[in-house]
Design a protein around this motif. Sequence first.
Motif, PDB file in Angstrom:
ATOM      1  N   GLU A 255       0.873  -1.186   0.010  1.00 17.22           N
ATOM      2  CA  GLU A 255      -0.105  -0.004   0.119  1.00 17.22           C
ATOM      3  C   GLU A 255       0.830   1.329  -0.008  1.00 17.22           C
ATOM      4  O   GLU A 255       0.525   2.101  -0.750  1.00 17.22           O
ATOM      5  CB  GLU A 255      -0.929  -0.123   1.102  1.00 17.22           C
ATOM      6  N   ASN A 256       1.933   1.214   0.577  1.00 23.22           N
ATOM      7  CA  ASN A 256       2.912   2.334   0.632  1.00 23.22           C
ATOM      8  C   ASN A 256       4.212   1.694   0.559  1.00 23.22           C
ATOM      9  O   ASN A 256       4.809   1.001   1.454  1.00 23.22           O
ATOM     10  CB  ASN A 256       2.870   3.095   2.036  1.00 23.22           C
ATOM     11  N   GLU A 257       5.015   1.816  -0.619  1.00 18.97           N
ATOM     12  CA  GLU A 257       6.393   1.179  -0.763  1.00 18.97           C
ATOM     13  C   GLU A 257       7.267   2.027  -0.267  1.00 18.97           C
ATOM     14  O   GLU A 257       8.485   1.427  -0.378  1.00 18.97           O
ATOM     15  CB  GLU A 257       6.504   0.647  -2.155  1.00 18.97           C
ATOM     16  N   LYS A 258       7.423   3.143   0.319  1.00 18.21           N
ATOM     17  CA  LYS A 258       8.326   3.891   1.041  1.00 18.21           C
ATOM     18  C   LYS A 258       8.317   3.441   2.359  1.00 18.21           C
ATOM     19  O   LYS A 258       7.841   4.090   3.420  1.00 18.21           O
ATOM     20  CB  LYS A 258       7.811   5.237   0.779  1.00 18.21           C
ATOM     21  N   ILE A 259       8.948   2.398   2.582  1.00 20.97           N
ATOM     22  CA  ILE A 259       8.750   1.670   3.976  1.00 20.97           C
ATOM     23  C   ILE A 259       9.618   2.366   4.997  1.00 20.97           C
ATOM     24  O   ILE A 259       9.220   1.819   6.343  1.00 20.97           O
ATOM     25  CB  ILE A 259       9.215  -0.004   3.981  1.00 20.97           C
ATOM     26  N   ASN A 260      10.253   3.307   4.778  1.00 19.05           N
ATOM     27  CA  ASN A 260      10.747   4.084   5.732  1.00 19.05           C
ATOM     28  C   ASN A 260       9.802   5.300   6.313  1.00 19.05           C
ATOM     29  O   ASN A 260      10.176   6.273   6.983  1.00 19.05           O
ATOM     30  CB  ASN A 260      12.124   4.681   5.423  1.00 19.05           C
ATOM     31  N   LYS A 261       8.785   5.532   5.450  1.00 17.18           N
ATOM     32  CA  LYS A 261       7.767   6.553   5.434  1.00 17.18           C
ATOM     33  C   LYS A 261       6.282   6.275   5.781  1.00 17.18           C
ATOM     34  O   LYS A 261       5.540   6.786   5.347  1.00 17.18           O
ATOM     35  CB  LYS A 261       7.863   7.628   4.449  1.00 17.18           C
ATOM     36  N   LEU A 262       6.113   5.397   6.461  1.00 18.24           N
ATOM     37  CA  LEU A 262       4.868   4.672   6.837  1.00 18.24           C
ATOM     38  C   LEU A 262       4.157   5.390   7.589  1.00 18.24           C
ATOM     39  O   LEU A 262       4.757   5.929   8.637  1.00 18.24           O
ATOM     40  CB  LEU A 262       5.003   3.236   7.367  1.00 18.24           C
ATOM     41  N   THR A 263       2.794   5.513   7.728  1.00 23.25           N
ATOM     42  CA  THR A 263       1.905   5.800   8.894  1.00 23.25           C
ATOM     43  C   THR A 263       1.893   4.864  10.023  1.00 23.25           C
ATOM     44  O   THR A 263       2.553   3.969   9.774  1.00 23.25           O
ATOM     45  CB  THR A 263       0.407   6.005   8.209  1.00 23.25           C
ATOM     46  N   ILE A 264       1.447   5.346  11.000  1.00 22.31           N
ATOM     47  CA  ILE A 264       1.417   4.475  12.006  1.00 22.31           C
ATOM     48  C   ILE A 264       0.507   3.332  11.811  1.00 22.31           C
ATOM     49  O   ILE A 264       1.161   2.105  12.329  1.00 22.31           O
ATOM     50  CB  ILE A 264       0.685   5.160  13.362  1.00 22.31           C
ATOM     51  N   SER A 265      -0.384   3.469  11.364  1.00 19.37           N
ATOM     52  CA  SER A 265      -1.253   2.138  11.000  1.00 19.37           C
ATOM     53  C   SER A 265      -0.679   1.189   9.883  1.00 19.37           C
ATOM     54  O   SER A 265      -0.736  -0.077  10.136  1.00 19.37           O
ATOM     55  CB  SER A 265      -2.786   2.388  10.477  1.00 19.37           C
ATOM     56  N   GLN A 266       0.133   1.784   8.835  1.00 16.09           N
ATOM     57  CA  GLN A 266       0.648   1.149   7.977  1.00 16.09           C
ATOM     58  C   GLN A 266       1.663   0.321   8.634  1.00 16.09           C
ATOM     59  O   GLN A 266       2.316  -0.841   8.289  1.00 16.09           O
ATOM     60  CB  GLN A 266       1.201   1.853   6.729  1.00 16.09           C
ATOM     61  N   GLN A 267       2.665   0.909   9.709  1.00 19.29           N
ATOM     62  CA  GLN A 267       3.990   0.394  10.310  1.00 19.29           C
ATOM     63  C   GLN A 267       3.383  -0.576  10.974  1.00 19.29           C
ATOM     64  O   GLN A 267       4.073  -1.647  11.067  1.00 19.29           O
ATOM     65  CB  GLN A 267       4.523   1.543  11.119  1.00 19.29           C
ATOM     66  N   ASP A 268       2.279  -0.644  11.701  1.00 19.59           N
ATOM     67  CA  ASP A 268       1.839  -1.755  12.637  1.00 19.59           C
ATOM     68  C   ASP A 268       1.312  -2.994  11.694  1.00 19.59           C
ATOM     69  O   ASP A 268       1.743  -4.138  11.954  1.00 19.59           O
ATOM     70  CB  ASP A 268       0.453  -1.338  13.426  1.00 19.59           C
ATOM     71  N   ALA A 269       0.642  -2.576  10.564  1.00 21.18           N
ATOM     72  CA  ALA A 269       0.267  -3.741   9.645  1.00 21.18           C
ATOM     73  C   ALA A 269       1.818  -4.324   8.952  1.00 21.18           C
ATOM     74  O   ALA A 269       1.824  -5.808   9.012  1.00 21.18           O
ATOM     75  CB  ALA A 269      -0.274  -3.213   8.604  1.00 21.18           C
ATOM     76  N   PHE A 270       2.726  -3.589   8.524  1.00 23.68           N
ATOM     77  CA  PHE A 270       3.904  -3.973   8.402  1.00 23.68           C
ATOM     78  C   PHE A 270       4.724  -4.883   9.224  1.00 23.68           C
ATOM     79  O   PHE A 270       5.357  -5.974   8.944  1.00 23.68           O
ATOM     80  CB  PHE A 270       4.808  -2.936   7.286  1.00 23.68           C
ATOM     81  N   GLU A 271       4.799  -4.520  10.285  1.00 22.86           N
ATOM     82  CA  GLU A 271       5.398  -5.225  11.340  1.00 22.86           C
ATOM     83  C   GLU A 271       4.696  -6.481  11.330  1.00 22.86           C
ATOM     84  O   GLU A 271       5.493  -7.733  11.759  1.00 22.86           O
ATOM     85  CB  GLU A 271       5.401  -4.495  12.563  1.00 22.86           C
ATOM     86  N   TYR A 272       3.490  -6.660  11.409  1.00 18.51           N
ATOM     87  CA  TYR A 272       2.857  -8.129  11.550  1.00 18.51           C
ATOM     88  C   TYR A 272       3.102  -8.892  10.447  1.00 18.51           C
ATOM     89  O   TYR A 272       3.434 -10.118  10.769  1.00 18.51           O
ATOM     90  CB  TYR A 272       1.367  -7.813  11.634  1.00 18.51           C
ATOM     91  N   LEU A 273       2.944  -8.361   9.013  1.00 17.86           N
ATOM     92  CA  LEU A 273       3.337  -9.090   7.853  1.00 17.86           C
ATOM     93  C   LEU A 273       4.658  -9.602   7.638  1.00 17.86           C
ATOM     94  O   LEU A 273       5.045 -10.778   7.481  1.00 17.86           O
ATOM     95  CB  LEU A 273       2.988  -7.963   6.785  1.00 17.86           C
ATOM     96  N   ARG A 274       5.707  -8.792   8.248  1.00 14.61           N
ATOM     97  CA  ARG A 274       7.216  -9.218   7.904  1.00 14.61           C
ATOM     98  C   ARG A 274       7.576 -10.119   8.865  1.00 14.61           C
ATOM     99  O   ARG A 274       8.637 -10.834   8.542  1.00 14.61           O
ATOM    100  CB  ARG A 274       8.055  -7.889   8.020  1.00 14.61           C
ATOM    101  N   SER A 275       6.777 -10.472  10.036  1.00 14.56           N
ATOM    102  CA  SER A 275       7.020 -11.280  11.263  1.00 14.56           C
ATOM    103  C   SER A 275       6.339 -12.708  10.916  1.00 14.56           C
ATOM    104  O   SER A 275       6.680 -13.630  11.494  1.00 14.56           O
ATOM    105  CB  SER A 275       6.786 -10.877  12.592  1.00 14.56           C
ATOM    106  N   SER A 276       5.386 -12.568  10.093  1.00 18.17           N
ATOM    107  CA  SER A 276       4.619 -13.847   9.593  1.00 18.17           C
ATOM    108  C   SER A 276       5.190 -14.788   8.726  1.00 18.17           C
ATOM    109  O   SER A 276       5.459 -14.481   7.675  1.00 18.17           O
ATOM    110  CB  SER A 276       2.948 -13.248   9.164  1.00 18.17           C
ATOM    111  N   ASP A 277       5.082 -16.216   9.215  1.00 21.34           N
ATOM    112  CA  ASP A 277       5.654 -17.337   8.353  1.00 21.34           C
ATOM    113  C   ASP A 277       4.579 -17.467   7.298  1.00 21.34           C
ATOM    114  O   ASP A 277       4.588 -18.112   6.339  1.00 21.34           O
ATOM    115  CB  ASP A 277       5.973 -18.409   8.964  1.00 21.34           C
TER     116      ASP A 277
END
Length: 308
Positions: A255-277
Motif C-alpha cells: 500500500e505504501n512502498e516507501k517503507i521508511n515513511k509509513l503511517t502508524i497504521s501502515q507500520q503496525d500492519a507491516f510489522e505483523y506481515l514481515r514477522s509472519s510465516d
Amino acid sequence: MKILIADSMHPSLFSMLEQRGWEYAYHPEYRREDIKTALPDYEGLVIRSKTFLDQDLLANAQKLRFIARAGAGLDLIDLNVVRDMQIEVFHAGKGNRDAVAEQALGMLLSLFNNLLRADREVRQGIWDREGNRGIELLGKTVGLIGYGNNGGATAKRLSGFGCQVLAYDKYRDHYGDQFAAESGMEEIMEKADVISLHLPLTELSRYLIDDDFIAKCGKPFFLMNLSRGEIVKLDAVVRGLKSGKIRGACLDVLENEKINKLTISQQDAFEYLRSSDQVVLTPHIGGWTQESYVRINEVLVQQIEEWL
C-alpha cells in the motif's frame, strides 16, 4: 523526431532508437521540474515511474506526440489530460508479463511449501520435517481478478499444476480460453482457494481488497498481489490473517512502498506481515528480470514504430 528519456533504461534501447534514425536525449537524473522545463523541445517521452504526468507537467509540451511508459501500469499518467492533448500513450504490458507470471508461481510455491521458513531453520541447525509439511497446488481453484497480459501469462503457467483457473475481467468479453474459464467476481469469491490480482490501479480498484471483500469470500483463501499495492488494504489483510479467513499472502507490492515513511497504521500492519510465516514479501520485483529489462524496450519501440 526527438525523444526525451527521463528514467534509467537498459542500454539496448539506445541502439534500437539509433537504428531507426530517432534522435534522443538520455537524462535519467532529471527530476520533475527538469522534465517539465525540457518537454517543450521533444516529441516523445520515455519514462518509468518517476513522477505523475498531469496537466501541470504537460501544460507546455505542445510538441509532445507520445508517452512511452516502460512498464505495465498507467496509473501515473492522467489519461484524460493526454487524451485532450491528443498524445498517444504506449506501455510495455507484454514486455514483462512472463516475468510477472513466473514471480507469481515462485511466490505461491514458496508459501505452499514453507520454503523460506524451512531454509531459515535448516541454516540454524533445525531439521523439522513435520512442521514444514506443505500443501499442493494440484486440485486447487485459483481465481484471477484481471485477465490481461499478466493474468493470461499466469493462467498459462498454472495450467501445468492441475488447477481449476477462474478469471474475471471487468473490461473484456468472451475472454475464456484453454487456460482459464471466464467467471464472475462472485463465483471467484465463493470458490477460490487462491485469489490473485492482475488489474490496474483505478478509482474502482483502489482498496478492492478490504474487510468487506474478505468477509464475503466463501471460504478461507490465499491472496496474491503482483499488481498495485493500493488495491489491497494491508490492515484488512492483517485482520484476515489473524482470523484465519486469509490462509496466507504473497505480496510483491505494498500500500505504501516507501517503507521508511509509513503511517502508524501502515507500520503496525507491516510489522505483523514481515514477522509472519504465512506471508511472502518481495520489493516490487514481479516483472523485474534481466530478460524483461530488454523485452520492455523491444515492445515499446515496436509500438512506436507501428504507430508512426
